[in-house]
Design an enzyme around this catalytic site. Structure first.
Site, PDB file in Angstrom:
ATOM      1  N   ASP A  23      13.234 -35.547  68.742  1.00 49.34           N
ATOM      2  CA  ASP A  23      14.672 -35.831  68.770  1.00 49.34           C
ATOM      3  C   ASP A  23      14.894 -37.253  69.263  1.00 49.34           C
ATOM      4  OD1 ASP A  23      15.168 -33.272  67.989  1.00 49.34           O
ATOM      5  OD2 ASP A  23      16.241 -32.654  69.795  1.00 49.34           O
ATOM      6  N   LYS A  80      20.841 -32.615  61.962  1.00 48.06           N
ATOM      7  CA  LYS A  80      21.328 -31.241  62.129  1.00 48.06           C
ATOM      8  C   LYS A  80      22.733 -31.070  61.559  1.00 48.06           C
ATOM      9  CE  LYS A  80      18.806 -30.484  66.489  1.00 48.06           C
ATOM     10  NZ  LYS A  80      17.826 -29.495  66.053  1.00 48.06           N
ATOM     11  N   GLY A 152      16.901 -27.695  75.057  1.00 47.17           N
ATOM     12  CA  GLY A 152      17.500 -28.434  76.160  1.00 47.17           C
ATOM     13  C   GLY A 152      17.179 -27.904  77.535  1.00 47.17           C
ATOM     14  N   ARG A 164       5.314 -15.220  69.350  1.00 45.75           N
ATOM     15  CA  ARG A 164       4.546 -13.970  69.470  1.00 45.75           C
ATOM     16  C   ARG A 164       5.210 -12.838  68.684  1.00 45.75           C
ATOM     17  NH1 ARG A 164       0.269 -13.719  72.771  1.00 45.75           N
ATOM     18  NH2 ARG A 164       0.048 -15.141  74.543  1.00 45.75           N
ATOM     19  N   GLY A 213      12.081 -26.085  74.289  1.00 46.24           N
ATOM     20  CA  GLY A 213      11.455 -26.023  75.612  1.00 46.24           C
ATOM     21  C   GLY A 213      10.116 -26.715  75.741  1.00 46.24           C
ATOM     22  N   GLY A 234      12.437 -31.864  71.718  1.00 42.52           N
ATOM     23  CA  GLY A 234      13.821 -32.332  71.807  1.00 42.52           C
ATOM     24  C   GLY A 234      14.039 -33.194  73.023  1.00 42.52           C
ATOM     25  N   SER A 235      14.496 -32.543  74.092  1.00 49.64           N
ATOM     26  CA  SER A 235      14.873 -33.272  75.306  1.00 49.64           C
ATOM     27  C   SER A 235      13.661 -33.690  76.130  1.00 49.64           C
ATOM     28  CB  SER A 235      15.786 -32.384  76.152  1.00 49.64           C
ATOM     29  OG  SER A 235      16.762 -31.773  75.337  1.00 49.64           O
TER      30      SER A 235
END
EC number: 4.3.3.6
Length: 291
Positions: A23, A80, A152, A164, A213, A234-235
């Site tokens: 990102d 997005k 995030g 999983r 995550g 992402g973050s």
């Protein structure tokens, strides 16, 4: 979109296999990501951590900002759009974006229907937390699937749970008798031929990346060992102490995900990781958007 075009889109997504998609919010960040070895970048005005912190309604990014990032790098650029917002997707296709992510990170525009992705030439990426969601998105025309995770947060637990779950359901489906597959197709609300494909090949018909995550080289390697074919970050990079070093380390971790010694070296001296939010402390679970 005809069958030939869809097969081409799936092949385009296959080319990202084994890579990291990052990102970015500025052309400068996009250049850092490209230099670190990212296979693509996701252009957005606010990364998921900021979207979560600010709250309110989050929408598609400004096309001018997206174009700026497209001009800055030579790798593919994704953007997005909101779930069900087919006009945002039309706008992104008009600016010649490489991939569209119909994303639960943004506020859903439609709480019943997703976009009919077969009406577009551009490949779509969609999130899924189980096999049913993955196959429904593929049936709508998605060329690539990613776990939803919990964007995030810097907390990997949801991405692990979703990966999983998908793998477990694929194994269960692969072990079924053929006469059971019709009932399974009904329960998953997808055509029989998609269920048959998973039964015969023991995998999804499209690439499956991990997202939500991922904050450390160890997180990225964990998702790869669990069966992901690539990773979205992402973050985790640009909210950390040393984005350039962390970006390079995560790319190398995805390549060397089976080698703990290399992973140990990559995890050293990366500066501070993003602060993160524990799954139990979250009021709004983005992963629950769009079934």
């Amino acid at each position: 979109m005809d069958r030939k075009r869809y097969e081409l889109n799936k092949e385009l997504a296959q080319m990202l296999k084994g890579g990291v998609i990052m990102d970015v919010t500025t052309p400068e960040q996009a250049k850092i990501a490209e230099a670190a070895g990212a296979c693509a970048v996701m252009a957005l005005e606010r990364i998921p951590a900021d979207i979560r912190a600010v709250g309110g309604v989050s929408r598609m990014s400004d096309p001018k900002m997206i174009k700026g990032i497209m001009e800055a790098v030579s790798i593919p650029v994704m953007a997005k759009c909101r779930i069900g917002h087919f006009v945002e997707a039309q706008i992104l296709e008009a600016v010649e974006i490489d991939y569209i992510d119909e994303s639960e990170v943004l506020s859903p525009a439609d709480d019943v229907y997703h976009i009919d992705k077969t009406r577009f030439k551009v490949p779509f990426v969609c999130g899924a937390k189980d096999l049913g969601e993955a196959l429904r998105r593929i049936n709508e025309g998605a060329a690539m699937i990613r776990t939803k995770g919990e964007p995030g947060t810097g907390d990997i637990v949801q991405a692990v749970r979703h990966m999983r779950m998908i793998n477990r359901q694929i194994s269960r489906l692969a072990g079924m008798r053929e006469d059971e597959l019709f009932q399974e197709a009904k329960e998953l609300q997808v055509p029989y031929d998609l269920v048959l494909y998973v039964h015969e090949h023991k995998r999804l018909p499209v690439v499956n990346f991990a997202a939500g995550g991922v904050a450390t080289p160890g997180d990225a390697a964990l998702m790869m060992q669990l069966g992901a074919e690539g990773v979205f970050v992402g973050s985790g990079i640009f909210k950390s102490g040393d984005p350039e070093k962390r970006a390079q380390a995560i790319v190398k971790a995805v390549t060397n995900y089976q080698d703990p010694k290399v992973l140990a070296e990559l995890s050293e001296d990366l500066g501070e990781a993003m602060v993160g939010i524990n799954e139990q402390e979250i009021e709004l679970l983005m992963a629950e958007r769009g079934k």
